[in-house]
Scaffold this active site. Structure first.
Site, PDB file in Angstrom:
ATOM      1  N   ASP A 179       0.828  -1.207   0.000  1.00 11.96           N
ATOM      2  CA  ASP A 179       0.000   0.000   0.000  1.00 11.96           C
ATOM      3  C   ASP A 179       0.864   1.259   0.000  1.00 11.96           C
ATOM      4  O   ASP A 179       0.516   2.263   0.617  1.00 11.96           O
ATOM      5  CB  ASP A 179      -0.930  -0.014   1.213  1.00 11.96           C
ATOM      6  CG  ASP A 179      -2.075   0.995   1.095  1.00 11.96           C
ATOM      7  OD1 ASP A 179      -2.410   1.385  -0.041  1.00 11.96           O
ATOM      8  OD2 ASP A 179      -2.621   1.403   2.137  1.00 11.96           O
TER       9      ASP A 179
ATOM     10  N   CYS B 124     -19.112 -15.320  -4.854  1.00 10.48           N
ATOM     11  CA  CYS B 124     -20.132 -14.520  -4.172  1.00 10.48           C
ATOM     12  C   CYS B 124     -21.546 -14.937  -4.585  1.00 10.48           C
ATOM     13  O   CYS B 124     -22.504 -14.719  -3.824  1.00 10.48           O
ATOM     14  CB  CYS B 124     -19.936 -13.032  -4.464  1.00 10.48           C
ATOM     15  SG  CYS B 124     -18.494 -12.315  -3.638  1.00 10.48           S
TER      16      CYS B 124
ATOM     17  N   CYS C 267     -25.223 -13.421  -3.515  1.00 10.30           N
ATOM     18  CA  CYS C 267     -25.211 -12.835  -2.171  1.00 10.30           C
ATOM     19  C   CYS C 267     -25.219 -11.303  -2.235  1.00 10.30           C
ATOM     20  O   CYS C 267     -24.493 -10.698  -3.028  1.00 10.30           O
ATOM     21  CB  CYS C 267     -23.980 -13.325  -1.404  1.00 10.30           C
ATOM     22  SG  CYS C 267     -23.840 -12.650   0.262  1.00 10.30           S
TER      23      CYS C 267
ATOM     24  N   CYS D 288     -23.224  -7.722   1.801  1.00  4.43           N
ATOM     25  CA  CYS D 288     -22.454  -6.488   1.995  1.00  4.43           C
ATOM     26  C   CYS D 288     -23.233  -5.265   1.526  1.00  4.43           C
ATOM     27  O   CYS D 288     -23.170  -4.199   2.154  1.00  4.43           O
ATOM     28  CB  CYS D 288     -21.104  -6.580   1.293  1.00  4.43           C
ATOM     29  SG  CYS D 288     -21.163  -6.832  -0.491  1.00  4.43           S
TER      30      CYS D 288
ATOM     31  N   CYS E  98     -19.161   6.476   1.385  1.00  5.30           N
ATOM     32  CA  CYS E  98     -18.478   5.406   2.118  1.00  5.30           C
ATOM     33  C   CYS E  98     -17.885   5.949   3.423  1.00  5.30           C
ATOM     34  O   CYS E  98     -17.066   6.876   3.406  1.00  5.30           O
ATOM     35  CB  CYS E  98     -17.380   4.795   1.250  1.00  5.30           C
ATOM     36  SG  CYS E  98     -16.438   3.513   2.083  1.00  5.30           S
TER      37      CYS E  98
ATOM     38  N   CYS F 278     -14.804   1.670   8.628  1.00  6.55           N
ATOM     39  CA  CYS F 278     -16.083   0.982   8.781  1.00  6.55           C
ATOM     40  C   CYS F 278     -15.916  -0.468   8.348  1.00  6.55           C
ATOM     41  O   CYS F 278     -15.334  -0.738   7.302  1.00  6.55           O
ATOM     42  CB  CYS F 278     -17.160   1.663   7.938  1.00  6.55           C
ATOM     43  SG  CYS F 278     -18.786   0.886   8.048  1.00  6.55           S
TER      44      CYS F 278
ATOM     45  N   CYS G 262     -19.574  -3.945   6.008  1.00  7.88           N
ATOM     46  CA  CYS G 262     -19.677  -4.866   4.870  1.00  7.88           C
ATOM     47  C   CYS G 262     -18.878  -6.143   5.123  1.00  7.88           C
ATOM     48  O   CYS G 262     -19.281  -7.234   4.717  1.00  7.88           O
ATOM     49  CB  CYS G 262     -19.246  -4.187   3.571  1.00  7.88           C
ATOM     50  SG  CYS G 262     -17.535  -3.627   3.538  1.00  7.88           S
TER      51      CYS G 262
ATOM     52  N   CYS H 216     -20.210 -10.228   5.580  1.00  7.97           N
ATOM     53  CA  CYS H 216     -19.791 -11.193   4.565  1.00  7.97           C
ATOM     54  C   CYS H 216     -19.762 -12.607   5.143  1.00  7.97           C
ATOM     55  O   CYS H 216     -19.056 -12.873   6.134  1.00  7.97           O
ATOM     56  CB  CYS H 216     -18.408 -10.831   4.024  1.00  7.97           C
ATOM     57  SG  CYS H 216     -17.776 -11.999   2.792  1.00  7.97           S
TER      58      CYS H 216
END
Length: 304
Positions: A78, A133, A136, A139, A163, A190, A193, A197
Site C-alpha cells: 500500500d 459470491c 449474495c 455487503c 463510504c 467501517c 460490509c 460477509c
C-alpha cells in the site's frame, strides 16, 4: 482521493515501477482481531487496532526475499501505485467481492496485502479464482449509507462520497449531515460490509502480537473519546495507522458519531429521520492493461 488519478500508467504497467520485473509474488497477512472494542462504544475499523500495517508487512517482505535468495526486487505494501487486489486475484489468492475487498476462500477478507516484484522467472505460477459470491447481497444490504451498489450491467460499485471508510479517514472536509446521521458510533473506518460477509465466518484471529489492540484502546468509552486531548491521541495511537485521519479528523468523527440528543420542542411530536436513498456512481475497480500479453509479469501467492 486525487491520488487514485495519479500515476495511472504505473498502476496499469508494473514494468514502469520496476524495469525488468518478470514475476509478482502476492502475499496476505491476517489481521482478524482476537479482542474487540466493546459493543456500544465508538468503533474503529479492526485493521487499525494494532501497529501500522505498513511497518509490519514491508519488513516481512524483505525477509521473504532473503529466504528465497532474491537479490533484485522491490517490496510494496500500500505504498506505491500498485493494483494490489488485481494482482492478488491474478495470483490466485482470492476474488474481489461486491464490497471491493479481496476474499480468500475459507479465510475471509481481513488481510493486509503486499507484493514482491522480482526480476526472475519462477518455476510455478498460480491462476485466478472465480468469484464465489454468487447472488449474495449481504455487503450491499449491510452498508449503512448505501455506498455499495450494482450497476445495470451487473458491476459492483462503491461511491466514495457515501463510504464511511473514506469519509472518516481520507476526507478532510465536512461529512454531509445525512451521512453523519448514519455513522452510529463509527469514528474511524467501517467494517459493516466485512462483518456481514459470510466468508468472514471462517476468519481466525491473528496471533501476531503487533496487530493486537492496546489494552488502553479497549478501555476507551464515549466519555473518554469526547475528552481526548492531542497529547493523549499521540500516546494512544503512536505507530498506528489511525494517525492518517489526524487528531482533528478523528475528533470531528467522534462529535458526529455520537452527537448529544436534541430535546424536542415542547408540544411538538418528534418525527423519524428520513431514510437515505441514493445510487453509487464511483467505482474503485480497475482493470490491468496488457494482462497475459508480451512480457508482463506473472503471479504467484502466499498467505500467512
Amino acid at each position: 482521493m486525487d491520488y487514485m488519478a495519479r500515476h495511472t500508467d504505473m498502476r496499469l504497467d508494473p514494468r514502469l515501477l520496476m524495469p525488468g520485473v518478470k514475476s509478482i509474488v502476492s502475499v496476505a497477512l491476517n489481521y482478524a482481531p482476537r479482542d474487540r472494542i466493546p459493543k456500544g462504544e465508538p468503533q474503529l475499523a479492526v485493521y487499525a487496532y494494532g501497529q501500522d500495517y505498513h511497518d509490519i508487512v514491508r519488513p516481512r517482505l524483505h525477509q521473504l526475499a532473503a529466504a528465497l535468495g532474491i537479490e533484485h526486487y522491490r517490496a510494496f505494501c500500500d505504498s506505491a501505485p500498485v493494483l494490489e487486489r488485481y494482482w492478488a486475484v491474478q495470483a490466485g489468492l482470492g476474488w474481489i467481492g461486491r464490497n471491493q475487498q479481496l476474499i480468500i476462500p475459507h479465510a475471509g477478507s481481513m488481510f493486509f496485502l503486499g507484493e514482491l516484484f522480482i526480476a526472475s522467472e519462477c518455476d510455478h505460477y498460480d491462476h485466478p479464482l472465480p468469484s464465489r459470491c454468487g447472488t449474495c447481497r449481504a455487503c450491499l444490504d449491510a452498508c449503512p449509507t448505501g455506498a455499495i451498489t450494482v450497476s445495470e450491467g451487473g458491476q459492483p460499485q462503491i461511491d466514495a462520497r457515501r463510504c464511511l471508510s473514506y469519509l472518516t479517514i481520507e476526507n478532510r472536509g465536512d461529512i454531509p449531515s445525512d451521512i453523519a446521521a448514519l455513522m452510529h458510533g463509527t469514528i474511524y473506518g467501517c467494517d459493516r460490509c466485512q462483518e456481514a460477509c459470510p466468508w468472514n465466518r471462517f476468519a481466525t484471529p491473528t496471533a501476531e502480537p503487533l496487530l493486537q489492540p492496546r489494552p488502553e484502546l479497549l478501555l476507551m468509552t464515549r466519555e473518554r473519546w469526547s475528552q481526548l486531548t492531542p497529547e493523549q491521541y499521540r500516546a494512544l495511537f503512536k505507530g498506528s495507522a489511525v494517525k492518517r485521519a489526524k487528531y482533528e479528523g478523528l475528533m470531528r468523527n467522534v462529535r458526529l458519531a455520537d452527537p448529544p440528543p436534541t430535546p424536542p420542542l415542547e408540544g411538538v411530536r418528534p418525527t423519524p429521520a428520513p431514510s437515505l436513498a441514493g445510487r453509487g456512481v464511483n467505482s474503485f475497480g480497475a482493470r490491468g492493461k496488457g494482462q497475459g500479453a508480451g512480457d508482463m509479469p506473472r503471479t504467484l501467492n502466499t498467505v500467512h
